[in-house]
Scaffold this motif. Sequence first.
Motif, PDB file in Angstrom:
ATOM      1  N   GLU A  94      -8.795   3.753  -1.384  1.00 18.68           N
ATOM      2  CA  GLU A  94      -7.552   2.963  -0.986  1.00 18.68           C
ATOM      3  C   GLU A  94      -6.194   3.443  -1.432  1.00 18.68           C
ATOM      4  O   GLU A  94      -5.435   3.450  -0.822  1.00 18.68           O
ATOM      5  CB  GLU A  94      -8.076   1.536  -1.369  1.00 18.68           C
ATOM      6  CG  GLU A  94      -9.180   1.001  -0.457  1.00 18.68           C
ATOM      7  CD  GLU A  94      -9.365  -0.302  -0.782  1.00 18.68           C
ATOM      8  OE1 GLU A  94      -8.656  -1.245  -1.626  1.00 18.68           O
ATOM      9  OE2 GLU A  94     -10.200  -0.991  -0.152  1.00 18.68           O
ATOM     10  N   ASP A  95      -6.003   3.695  -2.836  1.00 19.82           N
ATOM     11  CA  ASP A  95      -5.054   4.231  -3.511  1.00 19.82           C
ATOM     12  C   ASP A  95      -4.489   5.407  -2.610  1.00 19.82           C
ATOM     13  O   ASP A  95      -3.441   5.639  -2.591  1.00 19.82           O
ATOM     14  CB  ASP A  95      -5.263   4.527  -4.827  1.00 19.82           C
ATOM     15  CG  ASP A  95      -5.192   3.348  -5.582  1.00 19.82           C
ATOM     16  OD1 ASP A  95      -4.942   2.074  -5.250  1.00 19.82           O
ATOM     17  OD2 ASP A  95      -5.735   3.473  -6.979  1.00 19.82           O
ATOM     18  N   PHE A  96      -5.416   6.382  -2.099  1.00 20.40           N
ATOM     19  CA  PHE A  96      -5.191   7.704  -1.600  1.00 20.40           C
ATOM     20  C   PHE A  96      -4.695   7.359   0.059  1.00 20.40           C
ATOM     21  O   PHE A  96      -3.705   7.810   0.192  1.00 20.40           O
ATOM     22  CB  PHE A  96      -6.436   8.429  -1.581  1.00 20.40           C
ATOM     23  CG  PHE A  96      -6.373   9.519  -0.226  1.00 20.40           C
ATOM     24  CD1 PHE A  96      -5.432  10.692  -0.584  1.00 20.40           C
ATOM     25  CD2 PHE A  96      -7.013   9.687   0.842  1.00 20.40           C
ATOM     26  CE1 PHE A  96      -5.469  11.658   0.294  1.00 20.40           C
ATOM     27  CE2 PHE A  96      -6.751  10.688   1.777  1.00 20.40           C
ATOM     28  CZ  PHE A  96      -5.923  11.707   1.423  1.00 20.40           C
ATOM     29  N   ILE A  97      -5.283   6.574   0.661  1.00 25.59           N
ATOM     30  CA  ILE A  97      -4.846   6.228   1.892  1.00 25.59           C
ATOM     31  C   ILE A  97      -3.464   5.586   1.909  1.00 25.59           C
ATOM     32  O   ILE A  97      -2.428   5.557   2.791  1.00 25.59           O
ATOM     33  CB  ILE A  97      -5.771   5.555   2.828  1.00 25.59           C
ATOM     34  CG1 ILE A  97      -5.265   5.410   4.249  1.00 25.59           C
ATOM     35  CG2 ILE A  97      -6.099   4.185   2.242  1.00 25.59           C
ATOM     36  CD1 ILE A  97      -5.635   6.966   5.045  1.00 25.59           C
ATOM     37  N   THR A  98      -3.144   4.689   0.905  1.00 26.78           N
ATOM     38  CA  THR A  98      -1.976   3.960   0.694  1.00 26.78           C
ATOM     39  C   THR A  98      -0.905   4.841   0.540  1.00 26.78           C
ATOM     40  O   THR A  98       0.400   5.036   0.957  1.00 26.78           O
ATOM     41  CB  THR A  98      -1.932   3.047  -0.463  1.00 26.78           C
ATOM     42  OG1 THR A  98      -3.031   2.042   0.055  1.00 26.78           O
ATOM     43  CG2 THR A  98      -0.650   2.083  -0.350  1.00 26.78           C
ATOM     44  N   SER A  99      -1.285   5.947  -0.272  1.00 30.50           N
ATOM     45  CA  SER A  99      -0.164   7.297  -0.572  1.00 30.50           C
ATOM     46  C   SER A  99       0.345   7.827   0.442  1.00 30.50           C
ATOM     47  O   SER A  99       1.365   8.432   0.730  1.00 30.50           O
ATOM     48  CB  SER A  99      -0.541   8.024  -1.910  1.00 30.50           C
ATOM     49  OG  SER A  99      -1.562   8.857  -1.363  1.00 30.50           O
TER      50      SER A  99
END
Length: 147
Positions: A94-99
């Motif tokens: 989720e952190d990756f896709i948000t970035s």
Amino acid sequence: MNLKDIASVAGKPGLFKIVKPSRTGVIVESLEVKPKKTIVNASQRISILKEISMYVTGEAEESVALEEVFQSIKSKFGVGILTDVDTKSEDDLEDFITSVLPNWDQDRIYTSDIKKLVTWYNKLSEFYPEALEDTKEEEKDEEASAE
């Protein structure tokens, strides 16, 4: 980016490069260390990566082309295998896709979709990096040389 030659086949793991059509379907080549050519029948579902998009929230757009998402990943992480992303950790995904896609739709994009995105980017980076090259820059260069 040149994603019109790359496909995902339902029921088969990984990505495939479309080689050419045949009488009964399409001849594809797997993106692996030892590529294998197979025929995918017309009855099987084939998804061309150029035609895939991801849902986003907002007023006007409801989805962003996968090509643009890959471009965002490339600008943040470069071409290469994404070693910083732990595909087993839901929070890390989720952190990756948000970035890379800040306005992603959390109701319609699942963890499995993000994991598939990372896997596909890694496959393309490793076995077909020319698919991630900027075609817009190449088109501009071709137009300039034609004049």
